[in-house]
Design an enzyme around this catalytic site. Sequence first.
Site, mmCIF file in Angstrom:
data_model
loop_
_atom_site.group_PDB
_atom_site.id
_atom_site.type_symbol
_atom_site.label_atom_id
_atom_site.label_comp_id
_atom_site.label_asym_id
_atom_site.label_seq_id
_atom_site.Cartn_x
_atom_site.Cartn_y
_atom_site.Cartn_z
ATOM 1 N N ASP A 58 3.226 -1.119 8.039
ATOM 2 C CA ASP A 58 3.757 -0.061 9.081
ATOM 3 C C ASP A 58 4.091 -1.458 10.157
ATOM 4 O O ASP A 58 3.652 -2.356 10.367
ATOM 5 C CB ASP A 58 2.696 0.460 9.671
ATOM 6 C CG ASP A 58 3.194 1.710 10.887
ATOM 7 O OD1 ASP A 58 3.041 2.826 10.540
ATOM 8 O OD2 ASP A 58 3.461 1.153 11.829
ATOM 9 N N ASN A 103 1.026 12.866 8.984
ATOM 10 C CA ASN A 103 1.193 13.503 10.203
ATOM 11 C C ASN A 103 2.326 14.640 9.506
ATOM 12 O O ASN A 103 3.019 14.387 8.970
ATOM 13 C CB ASN A 103 1.885 12.563 11.128
ATOM 14 C CG ASN A 103 0.587 11.721 11.731
ATOM 15 O OD1 ASN A 103 -0.401 12.345 12.321
ATOM 16 N ND2 ASN A 103 0.930 10.721 12.141
ATOM 17 N N GLY A 147 2.703 14.305 16.168
ATOM 18 C CA GLY A 147 3.579 13.052 16.521
ATOM 19 C C GLY A 147 4.522 12.490 15.389
ATOM 20 O O GLY A 147 4.744 11.410 15.490
ATOM 21 N N HIS A 189 9.974 11.998 6.538
ATOM 22 C CA HIS A 189 10.034 11.604 5.334
ATOM 23 C C HIS A 189 8.797 11.520 4.916
ATOM 24 O O HIS A 189 8.171 10.444 5.451
ATOM 25 C CB HIS A 189 10.911 10.545 4.865
ATOM 26 C CG HIS A 189 10.999 10.156 3.698
ATOM 27 N ND1 HIS A 189 12.200 9.733 2.667
ATOM 28 C CD2 HIS A 189 9.800 9.881 2.737
ATOM 29 C CE1 HIS A 189 12.031 9.232 1.410
ATOM 30 N NE2 HIS A 189 10.582 9.704 1.419
ATOM 31 N N HIS A 198 4.794 10.589 4.504
ATOM 32 C CA HIS A 198 4.048 9.334 4.116
ATOM 33 C C HIS A 198 2.797 9.277 4.567
ATOM 34 O O HIS A 198 2.379 10.226 5.331
ATOM 35 C CB HIS A 198 4.963 8.202 5.056
ATOM 36 C CG HIS A 198 5.082 8.422 6.569
ATOM 37 N ND1 HIS A 198 6.169 9.529 6.956
ATOM 38 C CD2 HIS A 198 4.166 8.126 7.600
ATOM 39 C CE1 HIS A 198 5.925 9.561 8.427
ATOM 40 N NE2 HIS A 198 4.966 8.895 8.778
ATOM 41 N N HIS A 254 -0.505 7.199 5.876
ATOM 42 C CA HIS A 254 -0.564 6.001 6.699
ATOM 43 C C HIS A 254 -1.949 5.569 5.997
ATOM 44 O O HIS A 254 -2.932 6.694 5.775
ATOM 45 C CB HIS A 254 -1.098 6.317 8.119
ATOM 46 C CG HIS A 254 0.035 6.452 8.967
ATOM 47 N ND1 HIS A 254 0.549 5.785 9.658
ATOM 48 C CD2 HIS A 254 0.878 7.885 8.970
ATOM 49 C CE1 HIS A 254 1.698 6.470 10.383
ATOM 50 N NE2 HIS A 254 1.736 7.616 9.877
HETATM 51 P P1 DGP Z 1 4.406 8.898 11.968
HETATM 52 O O1 DGP Z 1 4.163 9.089 13.271
HETATM 53 O O2 DGP Z 1 3.397 9.446 10.977
HETATM 54 O O3 DGP Z 1 5.767 9.437 11.582
HETATM 55 O O4 DGP Z 1 4.529 7.485 11.476
HETATM 56 C C1 DGP Z 1 5.832 6.752 11.490
HETATM 57 C C2 DGP Z 1 5.216 5.386 11.185
HETATM 58 O O5 DGP Z 1 6.313 4.481 10.611
HETATM 59 C C3 DGP Z 1 4.827 4.587 12.653
HETATM 60 O O6 DGP Z 1 3.676 4.093 12.301
HETATM 61 C C4 DGP Z 1 5.867 3.518 12.608
HETATM 62 C C5 DGP Z 1 6.316 3.237 11.188
HETATM 63 N N1 DGP Z 1 7.673 3.049 11.340
HETATM 64 C C6 DGP Z 1 8.948 3.696 11.672
HETATM 65 N N2 DGP Z 1 10.046 3.021 11.615
HETATM 66 C C7 DGP Z 1 9.542 1.797 10.788
HETATM 67 C C8 DGP Z 1 10.407 0.940 10.050
HETATM 68 O O7 DGP Z 1 11.798 0.635 10.356
HETATM 69 N N3 DGP Z 1 9.877 -0.114 9.363
HETATM 70 C C9 DGP Z 1 8.302 0.049 9.223
HETATM 71 N N4 DGP Z 1 7.831 -0.951 8.284
HETATM 72 N N5 DGP Z 1 7.684 0.980 9.840
HETATM 73 C C10 DGP Z 1 8.342 1.745 10.469
#
Ligand code: DGP
Length: 115
Positions: A30, A87, A93, A98, A100, A102
């Site tokens: 992340d 989430n 939030g 897409h 995912h 965590h």
């Molecule tokens: P969510 O709130 O569950 O949609 O979390 C999205 C997560 O994705 C957040 O913790 C930050 C991460 N994230 C967003 N953009 C990027 C990116 O371009 N690269 C990486 N490695 N992580 C990203």
Amino acid sequence: MEDCIFCKIIKREIPSEIVYEDEKVIVFNDVNPAAPIHILVVPKKHIATLLEVSEEDDTLISYIYQVINKIAKERGFAENGFRVIANCGKDSGQEVMHIHFHVLGGKKLGAKIVG
Ligand code: DGP
């Protein structure tokens, strides 16, 4: 999906620190880690939210948990434990549309899962 950040990461149009990849999933760090271990497990199939998961994704969703299991063991955080969070929608939030998962670990996580 053209405008999806995670699809761009999958296609290598955006760089990321990839920790695992196969034909079905990609796993990367992340960009904004909330714990010493904070990886995102992302199916290559574009599914916008958990509300779009259907019966045809049965195998994929189970597979995601198998990948989490394998990575936790290989990277040495299985024994100490970890947390998996997905989430969905605006109250959660969810930022990236897409699905995912965590995976957080590497320290004792707070008992609170909402804040
Ligand atoms: P969510 O709130 O569950 O949609 O979390 C999205 C997560 O994705 C957040 O913790 C930050 C991460 N994230 C967003 N953009 C990027 C990116 O371009 N690269 C990486 N490695 N992580 C990203």
